[in-house]
Motif scaffolding. Structure first.
Motif, PDB file in Angstrom:
ATOM      1  N   HIS A 182       0.608 -13.054  -1.059  1.00  0.00           N
ATOM      2  CA  HIS A 182       0.425 -12.771   0.374  1.00  0.00           C
ATOM      3  C   HIS A 182      -0.701 -11.772   0.569  1.00  0.00           C
ATOM      4  O   HIS A 182      -1.207 -11.202  -0.394  1.00  0.00           O
ATOM      5  CB  HIS A 182       1.731 -12.313   1.028  1.00  0.00           C
ATOM      6  N   HIS A 210       8.284 -11.982   5.247  1.00  0.00           N
ATOM      7  CA  HIS A 210       7.575 -10.712   5.010  1.00  0.00           C
ATOM      8  C   HIS A 210       6.191 -10.819   5.658  1.00  0.00           C
ATOM      9  O   HIS A 210       5.781  -9.960   6.439  1.00  0.00           O
ATOM     10  CB  HIS A 210       7.495 -10.470   3.512  1.00  0.00           C
ATOM     11  N   ASP A 269      -1.850  -4.144  -0.961  1.00  0.00           N
ATOM     12  CA  ASP A 269      -1.301  -3.764  -2.273  1.00  0.00           C
ATOM     13  C   ASP A 269      -1.051  -4.991  -3.160  1.00  0.00           C
ATOM     14  O   ASP A 269      -0.528  -4.863  -4.269  1.00  0.00           O
ATOM     15  CB  ASP A 269      -0.027  -2.915  -2.126  1.00  0.00           C
ATOM     16  N   HIS A 270      -1.461  -6.177  -2.683  1.00  0.00           N
ATOM     17  CA  HIS A 270      -1.376  -7.403  -3.494  1.00  0.00           C
ATOM     18  C   HIS A 270      -2.737  -8.075  -3.667  1.00  0.00           C
ATOM     19  O   HIS A 270      -2.858  -9.018  -4.444  1.00  0.00           O
ATOM     20  CB  HIS A 270      -0.367  -8.384  -2.878  1.00  0.00           C
ATOM     21  N   HIS A 291      -1.195  -8.741   1.938  1.00  0.00           N
ATOM     22  CA  HIS A 291      -1.168  -7.268   1.999  1.00  0.00           C
ATOM     23  C   HIS A 291      -2.093  -6.643   0.945  1.00  0.00           C
ATOM     24  O   HIS A 291      -2.235  -7.156  -0.163  1.00  0.00           O
ATOM     25  CB  HIS A 291       0.258  -6.747   1.832  1.00  0.00           C
ATOM     26  N   ASP A 316       6.756 -10.210  -2.378  1.00  0.00           N
ATOM     27  CA  ASP A 316       7.593  -9.291  -1.603  1.00  0.00           C
ATOM     28  C   ASP A 316       8.642 -10.043  -0.782  1.00  0.00           C
ATOM     29  O   ASP A 316       9.020  -9.607   0.312  1.00  0.00           O
ATOM     30  CB  ASP A 316       6.729  -8.440  -0.658  1.00  0.00           C
TER      31      ASP A 316
HETATM   32 ZN    ZN Z   1       3.740  -6.953   1.067  1.00  0.00          ZN
END
Ligand code: ZN
Ligand code: FE
Length: 256
Positions: free
Chosen positions: A57, A115, A61-62, A59, A134
């Motif tokens: 996904h 999410h 932090d990914h 975000h 997540d």
């Molecule tokens: Zn996430």
């Protein structure tokens, strides 16, 4: 055929980086790319050359390492069609039911919105493993940022229907705080209490609590247990639709 090799290591504050490697072909993928340096270090440690990034996904932090890693290695970035515009460097868009080849292995895509709206999970049936980002955590689930509780509940049910022995790799080490919360939902569960003790011991020793398995989550994760009469009773929701019970548990976790 040689086994899939999997290497998990910490990134950022509480993310995990995961590298998967097919020794037969040399193919190596990073599951998401939380940050560049620890992934480069892990590749070096293992002597593996990055060929793919599999993004769950959008975000940061990914995906924070996507562009640097692509520039350094020329790897192919595979990610969710549903949010492709938000995935830096994406080359290949995948959707529900797609299967693609990773070395000698078939990888299947499951859409797990909730999410984020485009969130996907990657399943490698031959290796009995799934990478769920997540969506599902050990004893927890992701926050519902973009979807609805019904949507997230359906996504978790898809993952819950994978073979029980499937190893589950998640985006974050949230297990110990998830365990504390889970005990407020199912305080009488001996299986949960035992697992919470095991988790505390692992963390005290500085060790990861992941991967988990579908079997362990079905037995103790409150977000997969909204159908259980003892939990419904505890929440004064006996007989309510399962997704509503799930929504109540998620709501309580948000406030915890
Ligand atoms: Zn996430
Ligand atoms: Fe995350």
């Amino acid at each position: 055929m040689a086994d899939l090799e999997i290497h998990q290591f910490p990134c950022l504050a509480d993310n995990y980086g995961v590298l998967i490697h097919d020794p037969g072909s040399g193919a190596t993928a990073s599951i998401d790319a939380p940050e560049t340096y620890p992934i480069e270090r892990a590749l070096e440690d293992k002597g593996w050359t990055l060929t793919h990034i599999l993004t769950t996904h959008h975000h940061a932090d990914h995906t924070g390492g996507n562009l640097d890693l692509k520039e350094a290695t020329g790897c192919t970035i595979i990610g969710p069609a549903g949010e492709a515009a938000k995935i830096p460097g994406i080359d290949v868009e995948v959707r529900e039911g797609d299967t693609f080849r990773f070395g000698g292995f078939d990888v299947t895509v499951i859409e797990t919105p909730g999410h984020t709206l485009g969130h996907i999970a990657y399943v490698i049936p031959q290796a009995r493993v799934a990478f769920v980002g997540d969506t599902l955590f050990a004893l927890g689930c992701g926050r519902i940022f973009e979807g609805t509780p019904e949507m997230m509940h359906a996504s978790l049910q898809k993952l819950a229907s994978l073979p029980a022995e499937t190893a589950i790799y998640c985006g974050h080490e949230y297990t110990q705080s998830n365990a504390r919360f889970a005990l407020t939902i199912e305080p009488e569960s001996a299986a949960l209490r035992k697992r919470a003790e095991e988790i505390a011991a692992l963390r005290a020793a500085g060790r990861p609590t992941l991967p988990t398995t579908i079997a362990a989550e079905l037995a103790t994760n409150p977000f997969l247990r909204a159908h259980v009469p003892a939990i419904q009773q505890h929440l004064a929701m006996s007989g309510a639709p399962t997704w509503q019970v799930f929504a109540e548990i998620r709501e309580r976790k948000n406030r915890a």
